[in-house]
Design an enzyme around this catalytic site. Structure first.
Site, PDB file in Angstrom:
ATOM      1  N   ASP A   1      24.163 -31.495  32.676  1.00  0.00           N
ATOM      2  CA  ASP A   1      24.723 -32.818  32.963  1.00  0.00           C
ATOM      3  C   ASP A   1      25.754 -33.091  31.884  1.00  0.00           C
ATOM      4  OD1 ASP A   1      25.063 -35.409  34.062  1.00  0.00           O
ATOM      5  OD2 ASP A   1      23.605 -36.256  32.669  1.00  0.00           O
ATOM      6  N   SER A   2      26.535 -34.147  32.076  1.00  0.00           N
ATOM      7  CA  SER A   2      27.458 -34.541  31.026  1.00  0.00           C
ATOM      8  C   SER A   2      26.703 -35.079  29.812  1.00  0.00           C
ATOM      9  CB  SER A   2      28.395 -35.623  31.557  1.00  0.00           C
ATOM     10  OG  SER A   2      27.621 -36.706  32.041  1.00  0.00           O
TER      11      SER A   2
ATOM     12  N   CYS B   1      24.005 -33.544  37.806  1.00  0.00           N
ATOM     13  CA  CYS B   1      25.027 -34.564  37.604  1.00  0.00           C
ATOM     14  C   CYS B   1      25.699 -34.831  38.947  1.00  0.00           C
ATOM     15  CB  CYS B   1      26.052 -34.051  36.587  1.00  0.00           C
ATOM     16  SG  CYS B   1      27.470 -35.137  36.356  1.00  0.00           S
TER      17      CYS B   1
ATOM     18  N   GLU C   1      23.413 -44.283  27.612  1.00  0.00           N
ATOM     19  CA  GLU C   1      23.592 -43.316  26.511  1.00  0.00           C
ATOM     20  C   GLU C   1      23.353 -43.997  25.156  1.00  0.00           C
ATOM     21  OE1 GLU C   1      24.670 -39.911  26.243  1.00  0.00           O
ATOM     22  OE2 GLU C   1      24.298 -39.647  28.377  1.00  0.00           O
TER      23      GLU C   1
ATOM     24  N   CYS D   1      23.619 -41.495  40.278  1.00  0.00           N
ATOM     25  CA  CYS D   1      23.971 -41.002  38.937  1.00  0.00           C
ATOM     26  C   CYS D   1      22.661 -40.697  38.239  1.00  0.00           C
ATOM     27  CB  CYS D   1      24.764 -42.058  38.167  1.00  0.00           C
ATOM     28  SG  CYS D   1      25.047 -41.610  36.435  1.00  0.00           S
TER      29      CYS D   1
ATOM     30  N   HIS E   1      21.843 -40.759  35.304  1.00  0.00           N
ATOM     31  CA  HIS E   1      21.490 -41.656  34.196  1.00  0.00           C
ATOM     32  C   HIS E   1      20.697 -42.881  34.679  1.00  0.00           C
ATOM     33  CE1 HIS E   1      24.436 -39.375  31.909  1.00  0.00           C
ATOM     34  NE2 HIS E   1      24.136 -40.063  30.828  1.00  0.00           N
TER      35      HIS E   1
HETATM   36  N1  DGL Z   1      24.976 -38.349  34.921  1.00  0.00           N
HETATM   37  C1  DGL Z   1      26.243 -38.206  35.563  1.00  0.00           C
HETATM   38  C2  DGL Z   1      26.094 -38.380  37.066  1.00  0.00           C
HETATM   39  O1  DGL Z   1      25.022 -38.142  37.598  1.00  0.00           O
HETATM   40  C3  DGL Z   1      27.367 -39.106  35.131  1.00  0.00           C
HETATM   41  C4  DGL Z   1      27.592 -39.399  33.713  1.00  0.00           C
HETATM   42  C5  DGL Z   1      29.055 -39.395  33.342  1.00  0.00           C
HETATM   43  O2  DGL Z   1      29.840 -40.258  33.774  1.00  0.00           O
HETATM   44  O3  DGL Z   1      29.392 -38.489  32.608  1.00  0.00           O
HETATM   45  O4  DGL Z   1      27.041 -38.716  37.725  1.00  0.00           O
END
Ligand code: DGL
Length: 290
Positions: free
Chosen positions: A21-22, A84, A170, A204, A206
């Site tokens: 993931d990012s 992600c 985050e 997402c 997150h």
């Molecule tokens: N966790 C990432 C997702 O599922 C997004 C986070 C980011 O914007 O880097 O889209």
């Protein structure tokens, strides 16, 4: 189509699954994978130095995502889970082309999870469709990947970009009045535009970390919804892929995990433990460039 390789069962006795993931969000997918596929070694990469992906162009997201995926393949991944939504929505074909191993993303499993929890497919409802509201990053919303995946299943989607949520998560502000206030604005706007919404899809990885806050705000604004995320559905789809491609695995006592981050190890250990629900140790700092 989420699987990039032809059906050719692998005879490997052990399996290494790469997950990226990012940032920390993908740990919610890893958390779902561990109990479902316990007989595997896991490599998790959080590309924290280049986060957020969700505010960047398709070209940049594809470049970052492909380099993250290649890194995990070079470390020995036999199969890759793109944990992600942004990388899946914008770069799944690029990643599949770049790697000679099975690759799975989160969007299709997420859409199927929405179908499973939506009691009435749109086509069966005479007096209006069951709308699925997708909260996601700006880039995911602009790609309309969820609209396409959901409409292929007969569900009507509305999408809402929530660019402030990833930085708040985050930062560890998962239970914080500022996050509540931001959620209230996003959800009120989204539901005013799509009042028939019955299901909320967290688009997402997150966002599962703020699911309790989302429930709280939905109750407060008088529009409770069924909330789903793609983590469990992705883990189940991955288990199917593993059974198909790696049928001869020897069960191991316990899954092992090695973590990689492209920025602060200390922050990764501290926040990552919350996301994973168990201590995150053995984090390695890697430089994947810009
Ligand atoms: N966790 C990432 C997702 O599922 C997004 C986070 C980011 O914007 O880097 O889209």
């Amino acid at each position: 189509m989420t699987d990039s390789t032809a059906a050719h069962p692998n005879t490997a006795k052990s399996l290494t699954i790469g997950v990226f993931d990012s940032g920390f969000g993908g740990l919610t997918v890893l958390r779902a994978l561990l109990p479902l596929i316990p007989h595997a070694h896991y490599l998790f990469l959080g590309d924290t130095a280049r986060l957020p992906y969700g505010s960047k162009s398709r070209e940049t997201v594809a470049r970052y995502a492909v380099s993250s995926a290649k890194f995990l393949h070079e470390q020995g991944a036999d199969l890759l889970v793109i944990a992600c939504n942004t990388a899946t929505a914008l770069a799944l074909p690029d990643i599949q082309q770049a790697l000679p191993i099975p690759v799975i993303g989160v969007v299709e499993p997420g859409a199927h999870a929405a179908l499973a929890t939506s009691s009435f497919p749109a086509s069966n409802i005479p007096d209006g469709p069951n709308q699925v509201l997708v909260l996601a990053t700006q880039a995911t919303v602009q790609s309309h990947a969820y609209t396409h995946a959901l409409s292929a299943l007969g569900l009507e989607a509305s999408e809402k970009a929530c660019p402030l949520l990833v930085p708040l998560v985050e930062e560890g502000w998962t239970n914080h009045p500022v996050t509540d206030e931001v959620l209230k604005i996003y959800l009120t706007e989204a539901l005013a535009a799509a009042p028939a919404t019955q299901t909320l899809l967290l688009g997402c990885t997150h966002y599962p970390l703020i699911e309790p806050a989302i429930h709280r705000i939905l109750d407060a604004i008088g529009h409770p919804l069924t909330i789903i995320d793609s983590a469990d559905a992705t883990a189940r789809a991955t288990a199917t892929l593993v059974a198909h491609h790696f049928p001869n695995l020897t069960p191991t006592a316990k899954p092992t995990c090695i973590f990689y981050a492209t920025d602060s190890i200390e922050k990764f250990q501290r926040l990552g433990s919350n996301f994973l629900g168990q201590p995150v140790t053995e984090v390695n700092l890697v430089d994947l460039g810009g």
